[in-house]
Design an enzyme around this catalytic site. Structure first.
Site, PDB file in Angstrom:
ATOM      1  N   LYS A   1     -15.910 120.272  23.087  1.00 37.46           N
ATOM      2  CA  LYS A   1     -16.513 118.980  23.439  1.00 37.46           C
ATOM      3  C   LYS A   1     -15.502 118.186  24.238  1.00 37.46           C
ATOM      4  CE  LYS A   1     -19.054 115.088  21.499  1.00 37.46           C
ATOM      5  NZ  LYS A   1     -18.640 114.245  22.628  1.00 37.46           N
TER       6      LYS A   1
ATOM      7  N   ASP B   1     -14.238 114.760  26.440  1.00 35.76           N
ATOM      8  CA  ASP B   1     -14.356 113.300  26.436  1.00 35.76           C
ATOM      9  C   ASP B   1     -14.389 112.811  27.876  1.00 35.76           C
ATOM     10  OD1 ASP B   1     -14.551 110.756  25.522  1.00 35.76           O
ATOM     11  OD2 ASP B   1     -12.478 110.561  24.882  1.00 35.76           O
TER      12      ASP B   1
ATOM     13  N   GLU C   1     -11.398 116.571  21.609  1.00 45.53           N
ATOM     14  CA  GLU C   1     -12.390 115.671  21.036  1.00 45.53           C
ATOM     15  C   GLU C   1     -13.267 116.337  19.985  1.00 45.53           C
ATOM     16  OE1 GLU C   1     -15.879 112.500  22.304  1.00 45.53           O
ATOM     17  OE2 GLU C   1     -15.466 114.204  23.587  1.00 45.53           O
TER      18      GLU C   1
END
Length: 335
Positions: free
Chosen positions: A30, A32, A177
């Site tokens: 994931k 950011d 993240e």
């Protein structure tokens, strides 16, 4: 060629799939950054659209060369625009200096020279005049990887099938993240927040001092809508953000009583944050908050309330940072 507008599919917050189903899922880091759908008509041009549908192409001139990466093959690609720090990790604070410049191309070009971005590609929804939306994730992913989209400002990072627990642990070890879990048989659902994609955010927690609050609205009238929190550093209470989530109704009502008892006309933060409508309190309440990362100004990003800490003294809520900025950069933007 006229390409179809495809709003991006969204992930649902959750936890790792059960171990028995692990092999049915792919895991991607994931990032950011800013979500973006890239439209390549096949004539060498490129259009980037944000999640809202806004055209943000002009904000990122270094990505324009992607328009010619597939020659005459039209495509619609899904990805995330990142600004990377010195360690190669996504830094949303750096990216904020690039966002919002779609209508200021000259400024965008200057910023691009100072803080270039990188587009991470992770899906393809349209290719060569054919919609890939009905295809399973595994087939779309295979087509994406076959395109070989690796360039100076874009890449296609690998996804891992199975081994979700190890993948999540790796993101934590490297300060990333979080993780996105994608079911292998899932179709692409434009604009839908789907359970077929699950996002897991790595969060940190720290103790803070409550120095003020903002009144709630609507059904929260008379109750705190957000708490203004800080940490002690260099002998001062430094503002680190506002926290507006994480309470039950009973907890919010209990906090309201505690805040009234500690009311003061003097702002306890130094420097005073640029927050309008604040009610100040004596900084005696210690709480624990969860957050994703700190900004370079020391602010807590995406904080949420965990609990009061009556077992801790106010001096225990100290910032674990080597230095702090002296300005109020970011004040009022937390939470």
């Amino acid at each position: 060629m006229t390409l179809p507008l495809i709003p991006p599919m969204l992930a649902t917050p959750g936890t790792l799939p059960p171990a028995a189903q692990d092999a049915r899922w792919a895991y991607e880091t994931k990032q950011d950054g800013q979500r973006a759908v890239a439209y390549l008509p096949g004539d060498g041009s490129l259009v980037l659209r944000a999640r809202s549908g806004e055209d943000i192409t002009a904000a990122y001139p270094e990505l324009l060369a992607l328009g010619g990466a597939l020659g005459g093959t039209p495509a619609v690609l899904d990805g995330e625009i990142l600004a990377l720090d010195a360690q190669g990790r996504a830094d949303f604070q750096l990216l904020q200096g690039r966002m919002g410049l779609a209508h200021a191309p000259a400024r965008a070009a200057r910023r691009a020279a100072q803080v270039p971005v990188h587009l991470v590609l992770f899906d393809v929804m349209h290719l060569g005049g054919r919609s890939l939306v009905p295809l399973a994730y595994t087939r779309r992913r295979a087509r994406l990887e076959e395109l070989g989209l690796e360039g100076p400002y874009w890449s296609t990072p690998a996804a891992v099938v199975g081994h979700g627990a190890r993948a999540l642990a790796a993101t934590r070890e490297h300060g990333l993240e979080g993780l996105v879990c994608k079911r292998l048989d899932s179709v692409y659902e434009p604009g839908v927040r789907s359970r077929a994609w699950i996002k897991i955010r790595n969060m940190r927690s720290e103790d803070v001092l409550v120095g003020g609050w903002l009144p709630g609205r609507g059904r929260l009238t008379g109750l705190p809508g957000a708490l203004l929190v800080g940490q002690r550093a260099a002998g001062r209470l430094r503002y680190v953000g506002s926290v507006g989530t994480g309470w039950s109704e009973a907890e919010r009502a209990a906090l309201a009583g505690l805040l009234r008892a500690l009311a003061t006309d003097v702002c306890p933060f130094d420097p005073r944050p640029a927050v309008s409508g604040a009610h100040w309190v004596l900084p005696r309440l210690v709480g624990e908050v969860r957050y994703s990362v700190r900004t370079r100004a020391g602010m807590l990003r995406q904080p949420s309330w965990l609990r009061l800490r009556p077992d801790l003294a106010p001096e225990d809520a100290a910032a674990d940072l080597p230095t702090w900025t002296d300005g109020t950069d970011g004040a009022g933007k937390g939470g």
